[in-house]
Scaffold this active site. Structure first.
Site, PDB file in Angstrom:
ATOM      1  N   ASN A 198     -31.476  11.068  26.898  1.00 34.74           N
ATOM      2  CA  ASN A 198     -31.768  10.198  28.043  1.00 34.74           C
ATOM      3  C   ASN A 198     -30.617  10.274  29.036  1.00 34.74           C
ATOM      4  O   ASN A 198     -29.564   9.678  28.814  1.00 34.74           O
ATOM      5  CB  ASN A 198     -31.963   8.751  27.539  1.00 34.74           C
ATOM      6  CG  ASN A 198     -32.235   7.783  28.673  1.00 34.74           C
ATOM      7  OD1 ASN A 198     -32.448   8.202  29.820  1.00 34.74           O
ATOM      8  ND2 ASN A 198     -32.231   6.495  28.369  1.00 34.74           N
ATOM      9  N   LYS A 230     -30.447   9.005  31.910  1.00 35.42           N
ATOM     10  CA  LYS A 230     -30.357   7.811  32.772  1.00 35.42           C
ATOM     11  C   LYS A 230     -30.228   8.255  34.234  1.00 35.42           C
ATOM     12  O   LYS A 230     -30.935   9.163  34.635  1.00 35.42           O
ATOM     13  CB  LYS A 230     -29.228   6.900  32.283  1.00 35.42           C
ATOM     14  CG  LYS A 230     -29.397   6.574  30.785  1.00 35.42           C
ATOM     15  CD  LYS A 230     -28.514   5.505  30.273  1.00 35.42           C
ATOM     16  CE  LYS A 230     -28.791   5.278  28.786  1.00 35.42           C
ATOM     17  NZ  LYS A 230     -28.020   4.194  28.214  1.00 35.42           N
ATOM     18  N   HIS A 262     -37.051   0.497  27.459  1.00 36.28           N
ATOM     19  CA  HIS A 262     -35.592   0.621  27.334  1.00 36.28           C
ATOM     20  C   HIS A 262     -34.937  -0.697  27.746  1.00 36.28           C
ATOM     21  O   HIS A 262     -35.389  -1.351  28.692  1.00 36.28           O
ATOM     22  CB  HIS A 262     -35.080   1.766  28.215  1.00 36.28           C
ATOM     23  CG  HIS A 262     -33.679   2.165  27.851  1.00 36.28           C
ATOM     24  ND1 HIS A 262     -32.587   1.420  28.229  1.00 36.28           N
ATOM     25  CD2 HIS A 262     -33.198   3.198  27.112  1.00 36.28           C
ATOM     26  CE1 HIS A 262     -31.493   1.997  27.742  1.00 36.28           C
ATOM     27  NE2 HIS A 262     -31.831   3.082  27.068  1.00 36.28           N
ATOM     28  N   GLU A 307     -32.402  -1.290  29.361  1.00 32.31           N
ATOM     29  CA  GLU A 307     -31.937  -1.316  30.752  1.00 32.31           C
ATOM     30  C   GLU A 307     -33.083  -1.616  31.720  1.00 32.31           C
ATOM     31  O   GLU A 307     -32.839  -2.048  32.854  1.00 32.31           O
ATOM     32  CB  GLU A 307     -31.240   0.024  31.086  1.00 32.31           C
ATOM     33  CG  GLU A 307     -29.874   0.106  30.405  1.00 32.31           C
ATOM     34  CD  GLU A 307     -29.372   1.514  30.141  1.00 32.31           C
ATOM     35  OE1 GLU A 307     -29.952   2.480  30.674  1.00 32.31           O
ATOM     36  OE2 GLU A 307     -28.398   1.645  29.381  1.00 32.31           O
ATOM     37  N   GLU A 312     -32.559   0.808  19.280  1.00 30.83           N
ATOM     38  CA  GLU A 312     -31.307   0.826  20.038  1.00 30.83           C
ATOM     39  C   GLU A 312     -30.761  -0.590  20.148  1.00 30.83           C
ATOM     40  O   GLU A 312     -31.153  -1.338  21.060  1.00 30.83           O
ATOM     41  CB  GLU A 312     -31.545   1.364  21.459  1.00 30.83           C
ATOM     42  CG  GLU A 312     -32.043   2.782  21.527  1.00 30.83           C
ATOM     43  CD  GLU A 312     -31.687   3.439  22.876  1.00 30.83           C
ATOM     44  OE1 GLU A 312     -31.007   4.457  22.850  1.00 30.83           O
ATOM     45  OE2 GLU A 312     -32.077   2.909  23.925  1.00 30.83           O
ATOM     46  N   GLY A 345     -23.759   2.338  25.109  1.00 30.14           N
ATOM     47  CA  GLY A 345     -22.690   2.582  26.084  1.00 30.14           C
ATOM     48  C   GLY A 345     -21.393   1.858  25.795  1.00 30.14           C
ATOM     49  O   GLY A 345     -20.520   1.768  26.656  1.00 30.14           O
ATOM     50  N   SER A 394     -24.544   4.762  21.624  1.00 33.99           N
ATOM     51  CA  SER A 394     -23.231   5.422  21.487  1.00 33.99           C
ATOM     52  C   SER A 394     -23.211   6.536  20.445  1.00 33.99           C
ATOM     53  O   SER A 394     -22.183   6.765  19.802  1.00 33.99           O
ATOM     54  CB  SER A 394     -22.139   4.390  21.176  1.00 33.99           C
ATOM     55  OG  SER A 394     -22.062   3.427  22.201  1.00 33.99           O
TER      56      SER A 394
HETATM   57  P1  13P Z   1     -25.490   5.725  24.991  1.00 31.55           P
HETATM   58  O1  13P Z   1     -25.659   6.882  24.036  1.00 31.55           O
HETATM   59  O2  13P Z   1     -24.745   6.088  26.228  1.00 31.55           O
HETATM   60  O3  13P Z   1     -24.928   4.513  24.284  1.00 31.55           O
HETATM   61  O4  13P Z   1     -26.951   5.316  25.477  1.00 31.55           O
HETATM   62  C1  13P Z   1     -27.915   5.081  24.527  1.00 31.55           C
HETATM   63  C2  13P Z   1     -29.208   4.876  25.217  1.00 31.55           C
HETATM   64  O5  13P Z   1     -29.422   3.851  25.832  1.00 31.55           O
HETATM   65  C3  13P Z   1     -30.200   5.947  25.166  1.00 31.55           C
HETATM   66  O6  13P Z   1     -31.418   5.535  25.658  1.00 31.55           O
END
Ligand code: 13P
Length: 239
Positions: free
Chosen positions: A8, A10, A86, A88, A158, A164, A199
């Protein structure tokens, strides 16, 4: 079974050149690349073995929806999978009902929904992770199950506090939640593959997958933007 590496990106990278380089480094069977919409064409042109994903999809199938992208448009681009739910996007106000509609619309076009679930730090401290994840799953499972459209569903666990942040969930805890996800799914006659995200790096991923683990891959954010990390993960899990 071969693990799934879902990358991903982002809102990255910022240029087509970087996207092309990253896509070339990620191009292996078992990988799904989820670029931002404006870079989908660039990535599609690079991939010969990896699958193409999208980070979002509209819950509507067409019409007056400014800024939205329909499942049919994604299908025409050869997108095989789309992220829904997600954290976010949930933070922007998407609730379980909207997430379920998006998953349904995608599945109707033959695009596999990759449903993200996970608890916040406060919910984890209160021991509510199973309750939260189960609630997030049920609305989507119910809708997909009713239409018999869940056959290619994937779920990513997640924990929000691990995204992150460099924080890693204990592999046994992540696998325990993955087992619960499969159990809930079974109740709807669904059998998704469950990924772990938060992460994940090439140094930590191996801890989550073993002979007796329930997890069958990863949803990777930050590390998927680093070609060396990508190559290491592909070498460890897919070659
Ligand atoms: P990170 O690997 O940067 O923590 O992000 C995970 C994520 O949200 C993947 O969708």
């Amino acid at each position: 079974m071969r693990p799934i590496l879902a990358f991903n990106w982002k809102m990255n990278p910022q240029t087509e050149e970087e996207a092309a380089r990253l896509a070339a480094a990620s191009d292996e069977t078992g990988v799904i690349v989820f670029p931002p919409f404006p870079l989908i064409h660039v990535v599609r042109n690079q991939l010969t073995k990896a699958m193409l994903g999208a980070q979002d999809v509209s819950a509507a199938d067409g019409g007056a929806h400014t800024g939205e992208v329909s499942p049919e448009m994604l299908k025409a681009l050869n997108v095989s999978s789309v992220i829904v739910g997600h954290s976010e996007r949930r933070k922007l106000g998407e609730d379980d009902a909207l997430v379920a509609s998006k998953a349904l619309q995608a599945a109707r076009q033959g695009i596999s929904p990759l449903l993200c679930v996970g608890e916040s730090e406060a919910e984890r401290s209160d021991g509510l992770e199973v309750e939260v994840v189960t609630r997030q799953l049920k609305t989507v499972f119910d809708l997909l199950g009713r239409e018999g459209l869940g056959s290619r569903l994937m779920v990513a666990y997640e924990p929000i506090w691990a995204i992150g942040t460099g924080e890693n969930d204990a592999p046994e805890d992540a696998n325990r939640v993955a087992e619960i996800i499969l159990k809930v799914a079974e109740g709807f006659n669904l059998f998704p593959r469950v990924l772990y995200g938060g992460s994940v790096t090439s140094a930590t991923a191996g801890r989550y997958i073993g002979k007796h683990s329930t997890l069958s891959g990863f949803l990777v954010g930050g590390a998927s933007l680093k070609p060396e990390e990508v190559r290491n993960m592909i070498t460890e899990f897919l070659l």
